[in-house]
Design an enzyme around this catalytic site. Structure first.
Site, mmCIF file in Angstrom:
data_model
loop_
_atom_site.group_PDB
_atom_site.id
_atom_site.type_symbol
_atom_site.label_atom_id
_atom_site.label_comp_id
_atom_site.label_asym_id
_atom_site.label_seq_id
_atom_site.Cartn_x
_atom_site.Cartn_y
_atom_site.Cartn_z
ATOM 1 N N GLU A 281 -28.752 12.641 54.647
ATOM 2 C CA GLU A 281 -27.749 11.739 54.898
ATOM 3 C C GLU A 281 -27.425 10.840 53.728
ATOM 4 O O GLU A 281 -27.283 9.665 53.531
ATOM 5 C CB GLU A 281 -28.132 10.658 56.014
ATOM 6 C CG GLU A 281 -28.389 11.332 57.192
ATOM 7 C CD GLU A 281 -28.899 10.308 58.358
ATOM 8 O OE1 GLU A 281 -29.278 10.618 59.707
ATOM 9 O OE2 GLU A 281 -29.527 9.270 57.835
ATOM 10 N N CYS A 352 -12.196 -18.873 46.822
ATOM 11 C CA CYS A 352 -12.963 -19.979 46.454
ATOM 12 C C CYS A 352 -14.607 -20.069 46.935
ATOM 13 O O CYS A 352 -14.869 -20.757 47.858
ATOM 14 C CB CYS A 352 -12.042 -21.004 47.382
ATOM 15 S SG CYS A 352 -10.451 -21.138 46.940
ATOM 16 N N GLU A 353 -15.101 -19.445 46.008
ATOM 17 C CA GLU A 353 -16.656 -19.340 46.000
ATOM 18 C C GLU A 353 -17.284 -19.347 44.807
ATOM 19 O O GLU A 353 -16.707 -18.435 44.082
ATOM 20 C CB GLU A 353 -17.190 -18.246 47.038
ATOM 21 C CG GLU A 353 -16.594 -18.152 48.377
ATOM 22 C CD GLU A 353 -17.608 -18.451 49.330
ATOM 23 O OE1 GLU A 353 -18.703 -18.761 49.279
ATOM 24 O OE2 GLU A 353 -17.225 -18.518 50.694
HETATM 25 N N1 LLP Z 1 -28.779 7.140 56.587
HETATM 26 C C1 LLP Z 1 -29.038 5.905 57.270
HETATM 27 C C2 LLP Z 1 -29.572 5.822 58.591
HETATM 28 C C3 LLP Z 1 -28.432 4.548 56.370
HETATM 29 O O1 LLP Z 1 -28.877 3.474 57.137
HETATM 30 C C4 LLP Z 1 -27.849 4.758 55.197
HETATM 31 C C5 LLP Z 1 -27.664 3.693 54.453
HETATM 32 C C6 LLP Z 1 -27.747 6.170 54.857
HETATM 33 C C7 LLP Z 1 -28.286 7.136 55.373
HETATM 34 C C8 LLP Z 1 -27.233 6.242 53.343
HETATM 35 O O2 LLP Z 1 -27.993 5.886 52.365
HETATM 36 P P1 LLP Z 1 -27.567 6.171 50.829
HETATM 37 O O3 LLP Z 1 -27.743 7.463 50.486
HETATM 38 O O4 LLP Z 1 -26.210 5.665 50.638
HETATM 39 O O5 LLP Z 1 -28.565 5.136 49.934
HETATM 40 N N2 LLP Z 1 -24.224 -1.914 51.265
HETATM 41 C C9 LLP Z 1 -25.426 -1.468 50.684
HETATM 42 C C10 LLP Z 1 -26.255 -0.249 50.951
HETATM 43 C C11 LLP Z 1 -26.542 -0.210 52.416
HETATM 44 C C12 LLP Z 1 -27.127 1.150 52.730
HETATM 45 C C13 LLP Z 1 -27.226 1.237 54.588
HETATM 46 N N3 LLP Z 1 -27.577 2.298 55.012
HETATM 47 C C14 LLP Z 1 -25.184 -1.543 49.335
HETATM 48 O O6 LLP Z 1 -23.949 -1.564 48.718
HETATM 49 O O7 LLP Z 1 -26.035 -1.490 48.412
#
Ligand code: LLP
Length: 427
Positions: A281, A352-353
Site C-alpha cells: 500500500e 493568523c497562526e
Molecule cells: N496503508 C495504511 C494502512 C496507512 O495507514 C498508510 C498511511 C499507508 C498505507 C500509506 O503509507 P505511505 O506509503 O504513504 O507512507 N499525513 C502524514 C502521513 C500519514 C500516513 C497515514 N497512513 C504525512 O504527511 O506525513
C-alpha cells in the site's frame, strides 16, 4: 527522481519546469497558489515499485489514496494497473470512478461504518483490513445480512518502532492501529467461526516516511512467524499485505532512504518463501516527489531579528511543516544566478497562526514581491490535508503530462464557498 527541473525560459533566466511546462507561464494562467503534479514522475515511481516485484506477477500494488486522491492522479495510476488502498467510502468511490476493479481494492481504517462496509461489499473489494474485534462482528453482521462473505486480513500491530515522527508511527502498542500481535491467533479462530467473514490474509502497516530497513525487517520477521502459526492452526492464509511506509528524500543533505529495490530485496528475503500473494500500500513513495506547491511572494518583511518571506500559500494548503516539523525544499521558480546574495528567512503564509509556515530559517536567494517559489515534494499528504481555514479557498490542482496540462481540480470561487452553507430558518 522527478521531472521538475530548471530549463531555459522565454527570457534569459532558467525557469523551473514541470516536465515541459514552464511554471511561470502556468502560474500566469492558473493563478497562485496551486499544486502541480507530474504524470511522468507518478508513472516512474509506480513502475519502479512494480518492477521491483516483477518476479512475483500476482503481486498487488494498492496505491494508498490518502496520499493524493486527485482523480487525475488516480486515473494515471489506474491506467498502469494499480490497485488502491482506501480508508473511507469517499476514497472507495474515487477508486471506482477511475475504473479500478473492485477486486484490486483493499479497505483499511480503524473506524469503518457499517454503511461503508456495505458499499465496499457491493463493490466486491479484495479484502477488508480489520482493526478490532468489534469491527469484525460489525462486518460479519453486514455481510450476513447481504447474504455474502467478506474476505479479511487482521491488521496486526507488531509493537515495533518505525523510527519516524511520532504522529506518523502506527505500529507501536500504544498506537490506535491494528490488533495486538499476541491476540491475533485467537481473533483468527473467532473469525473462522463467523459465517460472514473469511479470514484469508494478514496485514501490517507500521508507519510512514520510514527511512531505514530495520523496522521493516523486524515487522516482517514477526509477520512470517504469525503466518506459520496461523497455518499451523489450520487457517488458510493466501495473502500477506505489507502496507506502505517507505520513505522518500525530502532534503539533499540527509541520508537517502532505501530504494524500492532494497526494500524488495528485504521483502523477498523475509517472505519470499511463503506461498502467499503479496500486497503493498505505498502512498508517499508514489506521489510525494511527483508534486509541488507553487506560491507567489506577497511581501518581504525584514527586521533586526528575523526575515519573513510572506507568500500566498499557507498552512491550510500544506500543513506538513507545522504538523510534523516536516522539511520541504523551497526553490525560486526563476533560478537565481550562482553568485546571488542569500538571505536566511522564514517562508510564511497569510494565516493568523504563529505555526503558519512552509519553511523556517531557510537560506534562500533574495526574493521580491511577485516572485514565484516552489515548495518541493508536496505531492503526498499536501492537497489532501488542505482546509479552508481562515476562509481561504482550496487551491487548484494541475496535472502535467509532457507539454500539456489540465486543471484537474479548479479553484473554487467565493460564491461556491458561501453557497455551501445555509442560515437557520429562525434568523
Ligand atoms: N496503508 C495504511 C494502512 C496507512 O495507514 C498508510 C498511511 C499507508 C498505507 C500509506 O503509507 P505511505 O506509503 O504513504 O507512507 N499525513 C502524514 C502521513 C500519514 C500516513 C497515514 N497512513 C504525512 O504527511 O506525513
Amino acid at each position: 527522481m522527478h521531472h521538475f527541473a530548471y530549463r531555459r525560459g522565454v527570457s534569459e533566466a532558467n525557469v523551473l519546469h514541470a516536465e515541459e511546462v514552464d511554471l511561470c507561464d502556468l502560474a500566469s494562467s492558473v493563478g497562485t497558489p496551486f499544486y502541480c503534479y507530474s504524470t511522468a514522475t507518478l508513472e516512474r515511481h509506480y513502475r519502479v515499485f512494480a518492477e521491483a516485484f516483477a518476479a512475483r506477477p500476482d503481486t498487488l500494488l494498492c496505491y494508498s489514496i490518502k496520499a493524493n486522491s486527485n482523480l487525475g492522479v488516480l486515473s494515471t495510476l489506474a491506467k498502469l494497473g494499480a490497485g488502491m488502498d482506501v480508508v473511507s467510502e469517499g476514497e472507495l468511490r474515487r477508486a471506482l470512478k477511475v475504473g479500478v476493479p473492485g477486486d484490486r481494492i483493499a479497505f483499511s481504517g480503524v473506524g469503518k461504518t457499517q454503511a461503508e462496509m456495505a458499499h465496499a461489499l457491493e463493490a466486491g473489494i479484495y479484502a477488508f483490513n480489520v482493526e478490532s474485534e468489534p469491527e469484525l462482528h460489525a462486518l460479519n453482521e453486514v455481510a450476513e445480512a447481504k447474504g455474502t462473505t467478506a474476505r479479511i486480513a487482521f491488521r496486526v500491530n507488531p509493537d515495533v518502532d518505525a523510527g519516524t515522527h511520532h504522529k506518523i508511527s502506527t505500529g507501536k502498542a500504544e498506537d490506535k492501529f491494528g490488533v495486538p500481535f499476541e491476540q491475533a491467533l485467537s481473533l483468527y479462530q473467532k473469525a473462522v467461526a463467523l459465517p460472514g467473514v473469511v479470514p484469508a490474509g494478514v496485514h501490517m502497516h507500521i508507519g510512514s516516511q520510514i527511512t531505514e530497513l530495520a523496522p521493516f525487517q523486524n515487522a516482517f520477521a514477526l509477520l512470517t512467524e504469525l503466518v506459520s502459526t496461523l497455518r499451523g492452526a489450520g487457517l488458510t492464509i493466501d495473502f500477506v499485505n505489507l502496507g506502505g511506509g517507505l520513505g522518500i528524500p525530502y532534503r539533499s543533505d540527509a541520508p537517502a532512504p532505501p530504494l524500492p529495490t532494497d526494500y524488495a530485496r528485504l521483502v523477498n528475503e523475509a517472505l519470499g518463501h511463503l506461498d502467499a500473494r503479496l500486497l503493498f500500500e505505498p502512498g508517499r513513495m508514489i506521489a510525494g516527489n511527483a508534486g509541488i506547491l507553487v506560491a507567489r511572494v506577497l511581501y518581504v518583511k525584514t527586521s533586526p531579528h528575523k526575515n519573513f518571506t510572506i507568500v500566498d500559500a499557507a498552512m491550510n494548503d500544506l500543513i506538513r511543516p507545522t504538523l510534523y516539523d516536516a522539511y520541504h525544499q523551497v526553490l525560486p521558480v526563476t533560478e537565481a544566478a550562482p553568485e546571488s546574495f542569500t538571505r536566511v528567512t522564514d517562508v510564511v503564509g497569510p494565516v493568523c497562526e504563529t505555526g503558519d509556515y512552509l519553511a523556517l530559517a531557510r537560506p534562500l536567494p533574495e526574493l521580491e514581491a511577485g516572485d514565484l517559489i516552489a515548495v518541493m515534494t508536496a505531492g503526498a499528504y499536501g492537497a489532501v490535508q488542505a482546509s479552508q481555514y481562515n476562509s481561504r479557498l482550496l487551491v487548484p490542482e494541475v496535472l502535467v503530462s509532457g507539454a500539456e496540462y489540465c486543471v484537474t481540480r479548479p479553484r473554487p470561487d467565493y460564491n461556491d464557498m458561501l453557497k455551501a452553507e445555509r442560515l437557520p430558518d429562525w434568523q
